[in-house]
Design an enzyme around this catalytic site. Structure first.
Site, PDB file in Angstrom:
ATOM      1  N   ASP A  15       0.865  -1.171   0.000  1.00  0.00           N
ATOM      2  CA  ASP A  15       0.000   0.000   0.000  1.00  0.00           C
ATOM      3  C   ASP A  15       0.910   1.232   0.000  1.00  0.00           C
ATOM      4  OD1 ASP A  15      -2.406   1.643   0.521  1.00  0.00           O
ATOM      5  OD2 ASP A  15      -1.490   1.901   2.499  1.00  0.00           O
ATOM      6  N   ASP A  17      -0.309   5.244   0.641  1.00  0.00           N
ATOM      7  CA  ASP A  17      -0.662   6.257   1.636  1.00  0.00           C
ATOM      8  C   ASP A  17      -0.705   5.652   3.031  1.00  0.00           C
ATOM      9  OD1 ASP A  17      -1.368   8.746   0.028  1.00  0.00           O
ATOM     10  OD2 ASP A  17      -2.646   7.274  -0.952  1.00  0.00           O
ATOM     11  N   ASP A 213      -1.628  -0.304   6.059  1.00  0.00           N
ATOM     12  CA  ASP A 213      -1.853   0.362   7.343  1.00  0.00           C
ATOM     13  C   ASP A 213      -3.316   0.455   7.740  1.00  0.00           C
ATOM     14  OD1 ASP A 213      -2.769   3.657   6.915  1.00  0.00           O
ATOM     15  OD2 ASP A 213      -2.254   2.439   5.189  1.00  0.00           O
TER      16      ASP A 213
END
Length: 328
Positions: A15, A17, A213
């Protein structure tokens, strides 16, 4: 490094961001961690729900932050949304775009016609993040959706990690249209498994590791795709959120940040950890001492197995660890 976490997989799907960067700021250790994966010979893919940038622009941003990347390694929710629309609509169908010009370009590359205003011939609405989205854009989309147009959301992330903190994400704008139209979109990006499956397939991977996250997108998408996942605490996920995670949002491994990819896999697994004793009853009672993240891994194991999420510490070391995790 053969016992490193990443060494047990043939691709790592990152991922962006909140995992690799916060807006214009790279997360400390991310370039080195991704570089270590490449150096070992493991395939790298970047899988992002952010539909605001074209893959080439994502590459430019990554290179500016000190990471190597090429366009074929980038997989965005804009691409997933365009592919979904291309499968469901006839060639040339008119699609209202709520989002950036790069999202419109992806839709046009799928053989469709993009517009910015609703009319009688509109077949669909596609919605992706753009900092320029305003009320007139949502109004046009609402008219089309209420008239029966297919509504595709690139993602439903309510927040977007930035160098200044969490900002409104595409999901917040989707929520406005959901309220205005009393309709539900088809979601193209995470937590649907398509992005991860496409990324793994492009790498020729049969055993990929996802790193992210956010529980409700990165981890949920990996679980839906049947892939192992490392959750990091550099973005949206919190210790309290992990402790109460539903089965569809539970990672297999947990770490503070990407640098853990070079650590032994067994040290990062959710499960009992040395130094900590957890007794299950009406509450989870913690005794012992050691690394706070190890305690969180053990607590998640106990909480997920028992359904008990209230935690109590016995002893100063346990109290300090829980306080550091914001669980006390």
């Amino acid at each position: 490094m053969s016992d490193a976490l990443h060494a047990g997989y043939d691709a790592v799907l990152f991922d962006l961001d909140g995992t690799v960067y916060h807006g214009a700021q790279v997360i400390e250790g991310a370039p080195e961690a991704v570089g270590a994966v490449r150096a070992y010979g493991t395939a790298v893919r970047f899988v992002t729900n952010n539909a605001s940038k074209a893959p080439a622009d994502v590459v430019t941003h990554l290179v500016e932050l000190g990471l190597d990347a090429v366009v074929d390694e980038v997989h965005t929710s804009a691409q997933a949304a365009a592919a979904l629309l291309g499968e469901r609509l006839p060639a040339g169908a008119r699609v209202v775009v709520v989002g950036t010009d790069s999202l419109a370009a992806e839709v046009e590359a799928a053989g469709l016609t993009t517009v910015r205003k609703a009319d009688d011939d509109v077949a669909a609405v596609v919605q992706g993040h753009s900092p320029e989205t305003a009320w007139p854009d949502l109004a046009e989309a609402a008219l089309a959706i209420r008239a029966g147009a297919l509504w595709v959301a690139c993602n439903v992330d309510t927040t977007l990690p930035s160098e200044r903190g969490l900002l409104p994400g595409n999901g917040s704008m989707v929520a406005a249209l959901r309220t205005a139209t009393e309709s539900e979109p088809v979601v193209a990006g995470k937590p649907q498994p398509l992005l991860f499956e496409t990324a793994a397939r492009s790498a020729g991977s049969s055993r990929p590791l996802v790193v992210g996250d956010r529980l409700d997108t990165d981890i949920a998408g990996a679980v839906a795709a049947g892939m192992d996942v490392l959750a990091v605490l550099t973005g949206v996920a919190t210790p309290a959120g992990l402790l109460t995670a539903v089965p569809a949002e539970r990672p297999t491994h947990l770490a503070a940040d990407l640098t853990a990819l070079t650590l032994p896999a067994d040290d990062l697994k959710i499960g009992p950890r040395p130094g900590w004793e957890i007794t299950t009853g009406d509450v989870l009672t913690v005794r012992g001492s050691g690394d706070a993240l190890d305690l969180l891994r053990a607590l998640c194991h106990a909480a997920w197995g028992s359904g008990v999420t209230e935690v109590r510490a016995e002893g100063d070391a346990a109290e300090a660890a829980l306080t550091g995790l914001s669980l006390a």
